[in-house]
Design a protein around this motif. Structure first.
Motif, PDB file in Angstrom:
ATOM      1  N   GLU A 170       0.857  -1.184   0.091  1.00  0.00           N
ATOM      2  CA  GLU A 170      -0.170   0.097   0.006  1.00  0.00           C
ATOM      3  C   GLU A 170       0.887   1.221  -0.008  1.00  0.00           C
ATOM      4  N   SER A 192      -3.829  -1.352   6.663  1.00  0.00           N
ATOM      5  CA  SER A 192      -5.432  -1.288   6.460  1.00  0.00           C
ATOM      6  C   SER A 192      -6.068  -2.182   6.165  1.00  0.00           C
ATOM      7  N   GLN A 194      -7.189  -3.192   3.701  1.00  0.00           N
ATOM      8  CA  GLN A 194      -7.435  -3.138   2.220  1.00  0.00           C
ATOM      9  C   GLN A 194      -7.657  -4.585   1.402  1.00  0.00           C
ATOM     10  N   LYS A 197     -10.704  -6.616   2.967  1.00  0.00           N
ATOM     11  CA  LYS A 197     -12.102  -6.403   2.619  1.00  0.00           C
ATOM     12  C   LYS A 197     -12.479  -6.491   1.369  1.00  0.00           C
ATOM     13  N   ARG A 216       1.162   2.507  10.528  1.00  0.00           N
ATOM     14  CA  ARG A 216       2.096   3.020   9.591  1.00  0.00           C
ATOM     15  C   ARG A 216       3.228   3.444  10.330  1.00  0.00           C
ATOM     16  N   GLN A 230      -9.424   3.658  11.360  1.00  0.00           N
ATOM     17  CA  GLN A 230     -10.062   4.067  10.008  1.00  0.00           C
ATOM     18  C   GLN A 230     -11.445   3.529  10.292  1.00  0.00           C
ATOM     19  N   HIS A 443      -3.150   6.548  -5.206  1.00  0.00           N
ATOM     20  CA  HIS A 443      -4.029   6.040  -4.230  1.00  0.00           C
ATOM     21  C   HIS A 443      -3.427   4.547  -3.595  1.00  0.00           C
ATOM     22  N   HIS A 444      -3.823   3.504  -4.384  1.00  0.00           N
ATOM     23  CA  HIS A 444      -3.063   2.471  -4.003  1.00  0.00           C
ATOM     24  C   HIS A 444      -3.404   1.275  -5.331  1.00  0.00           C
ATOM     25  N   GLY A 480     -10.940   8.628   2.034  1.00  0.00           N
ATOM     26  CA  GLY A 480     -10.359   8.204   0.711  1.00  0.00           C
ATOM     27  C   GLY A 480     -10.821   6.785   0.123  1.00  0.00           C
ATOM     28  N   GLY A 481     -10.951   6.906  -1.080  1.00  0.00           N
ATOM     29  CA  GLY A 481     -11.205   5.350  -1.364  1.00  0.00           C
ATOM     30  C   GLY A 481     -11.132   5.252  -2.880  1.00  0.00           C
ATOM     31  N   ARG A 484     -12.660  -0.533  -7.531  1.00  0.00           N
ATOM     32  CA  ARG A 484     -11.120  -1.457  -7.251  1.00  0.00           C
ATOM     33  C   ARG A 484     -11.176  -1.976  -8.668  1.00  0.00           C
ATOM     34  N   ILE A 526     -14.131   2.754   0.658  1.00  0.00           N
ATOM     35  CA  ILE A 526     -13.689   4.078   1.107  1.00  0.00           C
ATOM     36  C   ILE A 526     -13.257   3.907   2.635  1.00  0.00           C
TER      37      ILE A 526
HETATM   38  N1  ASP Z   1      -7.214   1.607   2.235  1.00  0.00           N
HETATM   39  C1  ASP Z   1      -7.357   2.774   1.854  1.00  0.00           C
HETATM   40  C2  ASP Z   1      -6.574   3.737   2.734  1.00  0.00           C
HETATM   41  O1  ASP Z   1      -6.445   3.395   3.854  1.00  0.00           O
HETATM   42  C3  ASP Z   1      -8.836   3.270   1.464  1.00  0.00           C
HETATM   43  C4  ASP Z   1      -9.658   2.563   0.651  1.00  0.00           C
HETATM   44  O2  ASP Z   1      -9.041   2.770  -0.388  1.00  0.00           O
HETATM   45  O3  ASP Z   1     -10.586   2.158   1.188  1.00  0.00           O
HETATM   46  O4  ASP Z   1      -6.296   4.786   2.237  1.00  0.00           O
END
Ligand code: ASP
Length: 585
Positions: A170, A192, A194, A197, A216, A230, A443-444, A480-481, A484, A526
């Motif tokens: 990430e 996260s 991520q 989920k 982090r 989060q 973002h990722h 943020g999100g 995908r 998000i």
């Molecule tokens: N996992 C992402 C973050 O921590 C948020 C996301 O894309 O849902 O920024």
């Protein structure tokens, strides 16, 4: 054991002349010879109690922060204090029992404190007794409850995901945890949820949420913590528009329940490009306008070498007009130049418009016609200054944006209940990191490109926009999100573009890529930074004021002393050796 029935705030006029119990900490005392007044504090507020007559001796030994159990008669106050919710009432003490004594506290337990943050964090349990801190944490709890209630009602399922997990891509540095049973191997603490989920979507849960701790290993800044919370959300078959409307409705509930305030919907939307161009940041504070403008066209023709070079290299000149800029002295301009440079922009040039004349060090490069063009284009009025930042587009915007927010804080006063939300959308997929000589995902890497950019992703990756979004409030990114990628081929392409070889992909998250081969639904999500949301909504000055036990700016916990060294036996058990400082506790 003493059982509490009522808090201070539960008492009102309808309890007058009844016998009441007050349990709380002594927070202030005032002696008047034959009368002693004390403020007794519980988590709801202060109640004034009065010791008189035969009860007077009971007050003698009471000191601040003693915990007391008082019985007495509730009466109307002689000298009401309209500022306090219980300011019309006081209790005439009949019995007073000291539950526990307290030493003299190292800091004053009151909203107004001159205690340094280090001391506040060391004695956090005292700091947390301060009404403002109690308020912040209670508002935070209400925010969480409102979010949970909303998500639960809408069919989102609360699922926990592991904290001890595998290193994921990430982008941030991870905390590593040595495995005792597998010497030489490490877990990573989740940055996260991520990956999990997304796998819950593949698993068919369709709507998920979690109030999740994330870790982090970043350098701390005012608005960052090493471990933070989060509110993490993911949904299948829900496009961005649909997700936005859910999030807006959820925040409406949050505002109602935590702040008792109406929130106007829908939120504004703004492209990343417009946010950068007009506000110089992807987190625009829309409580004030003062937009950036563009002066590139004019300076193309001006013989001022610095800007000319920048423009010929494809750069831009951003402009910010500041009214009533008499106080913009040479020294102030130097400070602003330092600010612009701190944000990695190359240069700041200032022109002033005084008595119908444009002045400043670069005036000599401008013809009279060009000077007039500047006055006209930027609609300058007397005592305006125009601040010009030249560089490539992004650093120029960011440099000028830093000036905008500097002046914003100085020139505008904001009401406490003024919240301006905006969705920042159409983010670029990638950015080029020169130091690493590669593209990284903004973002990722699980974020999907907008469909019109899929075919040209490889040939023009820097032009591709993503299905990614941030929610910004008063200049803070609070969520943020993205939607995908759910096509395994596209996911592979994105990994390759950010420089992961087939072998890297296989080794680091082959399990994740494999999951996509088994019927993956379109999905997106998000995550809200709960700490930051609570900070913005309570107007706290730092994240540390909405977290019960935070780390300080040096990444330490002054209360517990973490991090700390461990014994050589512990190290040996983990098959570890400390190279740099082999200290033992
Ligand atoms: N996992 C992402 C973050 O921590 C948020 C996301 O894309 O849902 O920024």
């Amino acid at each position: 054991m003493i059982n509490r029935k009522y808090y201070n705030l539960d008492y009102g006029m309808d309890h007058l002349k009844t016998s009441v119990q007050i349990i709380g900490w002594v927070s202030k005392r005032r002696n008047f010879g034959d009368l002693v007044f004390m403020d007794i504090r519980d988590r709801t507020g202060i109640m004034q109690v009065v010791f008189q007559d035969a009860q007077l001796p009971l007050a003698k030994d009471l000191k601040n922060e003693y915990l007391v159990n008082i019985w007495g008669q509730l009466v109307e106050r002689q000298d009401p204090n309209p500022k306090l919710p219980t300011g019309m009432l006081e209790v005439i003490v009949s019995t007073c029992e000291v539950i526990t004594k307290a030493k003299q506290t190292p800091m004053i337990v009151a909203d107004k404190t001159d205690a340094l943050e280090e001391l506040r964090l060391k004695y956090r349990y005292l700091d947390l007794r301060r009404p403002i801190m109690q308020h912040n944490l209670m508002v935070r709890a209400k925010i969480v409850k409102a979010m949970r209630d909303y998500l639960d009602e809408q069919g989102f399922i609360d699922v926990e995901t592991p904290l001890l997990t595998k290193s994921t891509p990430e982008g941030s540095r991870e905390y590593l945890v040595p495995s005792r049973v597998h010497p030489g191997e490490f877990y990573a603490l989740a940055q996260s949820p991520q990956i999990f989920k997304q796998m819950l979507m593949i698993a068919g849960f369709e709507r998920y949420y979690q109030i999740s701790r994330c870790f982090r290993d970043e350098d701390l800044r005012a608005d960052r913590q090493l471990d933070f919370t989060q509110v993490d959300i993911e949904a299948s078959f829900m496009d961005s528009d649909h997700l936005f409307s859910h999030m807006e409705a959820m925040l409406q509930d949050v505002f109602q329940q935590a702040l008792n305030q109406e929130l106007a919907l829908p939120f504004k939307r703004m492209s990343f490009k417009k946010a950068m161009d007009n506000y110089g940041t992807d987190k625009p504070d829309l409580r004030f306008e003062m937009q950036l403008q563009d002066a590139t066209e004019i300076f193309k023709a001006v013989d001022f070498e610095l800007f000319k070079d920048i423009i010929s290299e494809g750069g831009v000149v951003k402009a910010l007009v500041v009214n009533q800029a008499q106080a913009l002295t040479r020294r102030k301009v130097d400070e602003l130049t330092a600010l612009v440079k701190k944000h990695h922009a190359r240069s700041l040039v200032v022109l002033k418009y005084v008595n119908g004349e444009l002045t400043g060090s670069i005036r000599k490069f401008l013809s009279d016609i060009q000077a007039q063009q500047i006055i006209d284009q930027f609609k300058l009025v007397d005592n305006d200054a125009i601040l010009l930042v030249g560089d490539q587009w992004e650093p120029a915007c960011i440099g000028a944006g830093a000036l905008r927010s500097h002046f914003g804080k100085q020139l505008f006063e904001f009401d406490a209940d003024h919240f301006e939300f905006v969705w920042v959308v159409d983010m670029p997929m990638f950015e080029y990191v020169a130091s690493e000589k590669r593209l990284v995902a903004r973002h990722h890497p699980f974020t999907s490109p907008q469909s019109q950019y899929v075919d040209s992703l490889r040939s023009k990756p820097l032009e591709a926009l993503a299905n990614a979004y941030d929610l910004v409030c008063n200049g803070f990114e609070i969520a943020g999100g993205s939607q995908r990628i759910y096509d395994p081929e596209l996911q592979k392409e994105v990994f390759e573009l950010i420089g992961f070889s087939q072998a890297d992909i296989e080794k680091r998250f082959g399990f994740f890529v494999e999951a996509f081969d088994y019927g993956t639904p379109p999905h997106g999500g998000i995550a809200f930074g709960l700490d930051r949301l609570a900070m913005v909504l309570t107007h706290a000055e730092s994240l540390r004021d909405v977290i019960a036990f935070p780390k300080n700016a040096a990444a330490r916990c002054p209360l517990t002393g973490a991090p700390s060294t461990i014994t050589s036996a512990q190290l040996a058990e983990l098959s570890l050796k400390v190279a740099a400082k082999d200290k033992e506790t």
